[in-house]
Design a protein around this motif. Structure first.
Motif, PDB file in Angstrom:
ATOM      1  N   VAL A 143       0.702  -1.135  -0.056  1.00  0.00           N
ATOM      2  CA  VAL A 143       0.049  -0.136   0.094  1.00  0.00           C
ATOM      3  C   VAL A 143       0.889   1.258   0.095  1.00  0.00           C
ATOM      4  N   ARG A 144       1.986   1.248   0.855  1.00  0.00           N
ATOM      5  CA  ARG A 144       2.746   2.298   0.857  1.00  0.00           C
ATOM      6  C   ARG A 144       3.541   2.593  -0.534  1.00  0.00           C
ATOM      7  N   LYS A 145       3.891   1.605  -1.232  1.00  0.00           N
ATOM      8  CA  LYS A 145       4.613   1.808  -2.440  1.00  0.00           C
ATOM      9  C   LYS A 145       3.669   2.209  -3.580  1.00  0.00           C
ATOM     10  N   GLN A 146       2.269   1.720  -3.729  1.00  0.00           N
ATOM     11  CA  GLN A 146       1.169   2.125  -4.348  1.00  0.00           C
ATOM     12  C   GLN A 146       0.812   3.338  -4.318  1.00  0.00           C
ATOM     13  N   GLU A 204      -2.930  -6.213  -5.275  1.00  0.00           N
ATOM     14  CA  GLU A 204      -2.506  -7.571  -5.316  1.00  0.00           C
ATOM     15  C   GLU A 204      -2.003  -7.872  -6.535  1.00  0.00           C
ATOM     16  N   PHE A 205      -2.702  -7.577  -7.504  1.00  0.00           N
ATOM     17  CA  PHE A 205      -2.064  -7.896  -8.703  1.00  0.00           C
ATOM     18  C   PHE A 205      -0.845  -7.504  -9.172  1.00  0.00           C
ATOM     19  N   ALA A 206      -0.333  -6.477  -8.408  1.00  0.00           N
ATOM     20  CA  ALA A 206       0.956  -5.552  -8.871  1.00  0.00           C
ATOM     21  C   ALA A 206       2.208  -6.313  -7.816  1.00  0.00           C
ATOM     22  N   ASP A 207       1.857  -7.037  -7.002  1.00  0.00           N
ATOM     23  CA  ASP A 207       2.602  -7.617  -5.974  1.00  0.00           C
ATOM     24  C   ASP A 207       2.880  -8.987  -5.903  1.00  0.00           C
ATOM     25  N   VAL A 208       3.650  -9.843  -6.429  1.00  0.00           N
ATOM     26  CA  VAL A 208       3.479 -11.348  -6.525  1.00  0.00           C
ATOM     27  C   VAL A 208       3.456 -11.867  -5.325  1.00  0.00           C
ATOM     28  N   THR A 209       4.184 -11.445  -4.299  1.00  0.00           N
ATOM     29  CA  THR A 209       4.076 -12.035  -2.863  1.00  0.00           C
ATOM     30  C   THR A 209       2.830 -11.867  -2.326  1.00  0.00           C
ATOM     31  N   LEU A 210       2.155 -10.865  -2.607  1.00  0.00           N
ATOM     32  CA  LEU A 210       0.906 -10.698  -2.136  1.00  0.00           C
ATOM     33  C   LEU A 210      -0.237 -11.374  -2.688  1.00  0.00           C
ATOM     34  N   SER A 211      -0.013 -11.627  -3.846  1.00  0.00           N
ATOM     35  CA  SER A 211      -0.978 -12.426  -4.600  1.00  0.00           C
ATOM     36  C   SER A 211      -1.093 -14.081  -4.050  1.00  0.00           C
ATOM     37  N   SER A 212       0.174 -14.070  -3.909  1.00  0.00           N
ATOM     38  CA  SER A 212       0.538 -15.577  -3.587  1.00  0.00           C
ATOM     39  C   SER A 212      -0.061 -15.833  -2.065  1.00  0.00           C
TER      40      SER A 212
END
Length: 271
Positions: free
Chosen positions: A41-44, A221-229
């Motif tokens: 969230v901070r990054k986005q 979530e789509f932009a972060d592989v770890t978060l999606s996993s």
């Protein structure tokens, strides 16, 4: 009949143990997910703010002094950091939440909405409510940080000050209205055209294009592989919980029937 009731009781006890194990997995998975989400969230937020300042309203951003730009950037970073800390707060125990200190009135309101913060981990219904409540609080946090970021940008003079606060607050909702035309653009930004009516000067009424920050969980979530996993892992655990929940309800139904049959026989007597 007594043996049937004892058998059902054993089945329920076994199910409760399995549900407790699933609850531990679910809470652990959410703790990891929310920690990752806070960083994402901070990054986005920073990325969306960059796009809004450089592509949405570049002229307004260029009118700011170097000091004003730095102050705005620092405020956005601080807002993202505060949100990351808040996301972790809601997965901790009530005692740990109290140790975190004051997170503001909004944090207090969100805390109160999680008063089943420590559910009966052997009860799948309570676990499901806890999980749903946690998801709702997460969405509210994203909604609030989007709104707060837009107010920061408007106060700094990047977003047009002529846009009234209610318009900013309702911008996300307007995207689903027939009067709003959503425009393509970078993720986590609301880029739409709405019609604003002016009762005093009808000639000023017309279409207005608005670009504002609108953090969306799906895009984050789509932009972060770890978060999606980690989201997939949560879904997998929920599938197991739902299966056990159905068995749990079935066994409790069987118990109610067995106990009712026993009660009938106990009270029945021949004339």
């Amino acid at each position: 009949m007594a043996r049937a009731i004892e058998r059902i009781e054993r089945d329920i006890a076994t199910l409760k143990e399995a549900i407790r194990a699933i609850a531990v997995e679910l809470q652990t998975a959410y703790a990891s997910y929310l920690a990752t989400l806070g960083l994402a969230v901070r990054k986005q937020l920073i990325l969306a703010s960059y796009h809004l300042c450089t592509q949405g309203y570049p002229e307004n951003f260029l009118h700011l002094s170097l000091n004003q730009r730095q102050q705005l950037q620092q405020a956005i970073r601080s807002l993202g950091q505060l949100t990351a800390e808040q996301l972790l707060t809601y997965i901790k125990s009530e005692e740990a939440v109290g140790d975190e200190g004051d997170v503001g009135d909004e944090g207090d309101e969100q805390n109160s909405s999680l008063s089943p913060l420590s559910p009966d981990t052997s009860n799948p219904i309570e676990l499901a409510k806890w999980q749903q409540n946690l998801e709702e609080v997460t969405q509210e946090i994203l909604k609030k940080i989007s709104h707060d970021a837009n107010l920061l940008l408007q106060k700094a003079g990047v977003l047009p000050k002529k846009l009234p606060e209610p318009i900013l607050a309702a911008a996300a909702a307007a995207a689903s209205e027939a009067s709003a035309e959503v425009m393509p653009g970078p993720p986590n930004l609301l880029n739409l055209v709405i019609e604003i009516e002016n009762e005093q000067q009808s000639e000023d009424s017309g279409l207005t294009q608005i670009m504002a920050i609108n953090l969306r969980l799906g895009e984050i979530e789509f932009a972060d592989v770890t978060l999606s996993s980690e989201r997939r892992q949560i879904r997998s655990i929920l599938v197991q919980l739902n299966k056990l929940g159905r068995e749990y309800q079935k066994k409790h139904r069987e118990m109610a029937i067995a106990e009712a049959e026993a009660a009938w026989r106990a009270s029945w007597f021949e004339d």
